[in-house]
Design an enzyme around this catalytic site. Structure first.
Site, PDB file in Angstrom:
ATOM      1  N   HIS A 102      49.707  41.416  53.713  1.00  0.00           N
ATOM      2  CA  HIS A 102      50.854  41.300  52.809  1.00  0.00           C
ATOM      3  C   HIS A 102      51.462  39.919  52.994  1.00  0.00           C
ATOM      4  CE1 HIS A 102      55.359  41.314  52.733  1.00  0.00           C
ATOM      5  NE2 HIS A 102      55.114  41.651  51.482  1.00  0.00           N
ATOM      6  N   ARG A 260      59.685  45.351  36.965  1.00  0.00           N
ATOM      7  CA  ARG A 260      58.567  46.051  36.330  1.00  0.00           C
ATOM      8  C   ARG A 260      57.910  46.973  37.359  1.00  0.00           C
ATOM      9  NH1 ARG A 260      52.884  44.797  35.309  1.00  0.00           N
ATOM     10  NH2 ARG A 260      52.248  45.738  33.336  1.00  0.00           N
TER      11      ARG A 260
END
Length: 300
Positions: A102, A260
């Site tokens: 990540h 989103r």
């Protein structure tokens, strides 16, 4: 600064996606360009069902508008306009021998009624989550992070490594999410560090990402693995999901600012297991990993 950093993350997104496509021969990122009703938008790129990467996303966004009430409380401010941009990525490889990774690099501004910048800061980091422990991989990842930090301040690596260990901690499980890396936030202008200096530091870390991760993928992607090892990977992925949905500030920020949903939740892996009261065999490689996750260790 905001235009300069947004230009940087656009270029970085292209570089990272090209390199990952080179590794996963024949599989390409799908791109979605989206707009946020309140202002701004982003470019989401997702790779799925590849030979090496089961699912991954490398996303950039730049959003602006009125600061939502929940964020006003978080920052302890009244009504204000804001701008935020960043690159966020999560890569879930198919093989349990290859770690999940990540990374995130971001910039934030707040404005007064006249549109003047009243506050700004950088944040970000990168961290590694393996399913099987190869100590040399942890050392390589952390050494690369340290090398990037040391070019700017020898105190940065120990400080931001410690912050990463504290942040990526699954408190409800009392274990680390992975082996850590770097985590920094609210990097604001000081007498010692101008915003230009912070820009140079954050982009140094961003530029180090491929060097930190790609050699590990190349070394582990062709190792054989069993069905049982794949099951273990999916059980550990469950802990990854738990962290992202329970603790992660980036997920929370996206949800609270009407981000989103598909882009926010692209961090979740496609195949996950939750097994009731699961414990690995004593003395196994799986137990060895859990022992490492009980408390942070120094990798360099």
């Amino acid at each position: 600064m905001k235009n300069k950093f947004y230009t940087y993350i656009q270029t970085l997104q292209d570089q990272i996606c090209r390199r990952l496509e080179d590794i996963d021969v024949g599989t390409k990122f799908r791109e979605d360009i989206w707009e946020r009703p309140e202002g701004g938008g982003g470019k989401t790129r997702v790779i799925e069902n590849g030979n090496v990467f089961e699912k991954g996303g490398v996303n950039i966004s730049a959003v602006h508008g009125k600061l939502p009430e929940t964020m006003q409380k978080m920052f302890n401010v009244g009504e204000a306009d804001f701008f935020a941009c960043g690159l966020s990525l999560v890569i879930h490889p198919k093989s349990p021998m290859v770690p999940t990774v990540h990374a995130n690099w971001r910039y934030f501004e707040m404005y007064d009624d006249n549109g003047e910048v009243i506050n700004s800061w950088f944040g970000g980091g990168q961290d590694l989550t393996p399913y099987y422990l190869f100590e040399e991989d942890g050392k390589h990842f952390h050494q690369t992070c340290k090398n990037a930090c040391d070019k700017h301040n020898p105190e940065f690596y120990p400080k931001y490594k410690k912050q990463c260990d504290a942040y990526f901690w699954n408190a409800h499980r009392n274990e680390a999410r992975g082996l850590g890396g770097l985590f920094f936030d609210y990097c604001k202008e000081t007498d010692d560090m101008k915003m230009e200096d912070w820009f140079n530091f954050v982009t140094e870390v961003g530029n180090s990402f491929l060097e930190a991760y790609v050699p590990i993928v190349e070394k582990r992607k062709n190792l054989a693995y069993t069905v049982e090892q794949r099951n273990w990977q999916e059980i550990r992925r469950g802990r990854y999901v738990e962290f992202n949905l329970v603790h992660d500030k980036g997920t929370l920020f996206g949800l609270k600012t009407n981000g989103r949903i598909e882009s926010i939740l692209m961090s979740l892996p496609p195949h996950v297991q939750w097994v009731y009261d699961h414990h690995p065999e004593k003395g196994s490689e799986e137990e060895k990993l859990l022992k490492i996750l009980e408390k942070p260790i120094d990798w360099v």
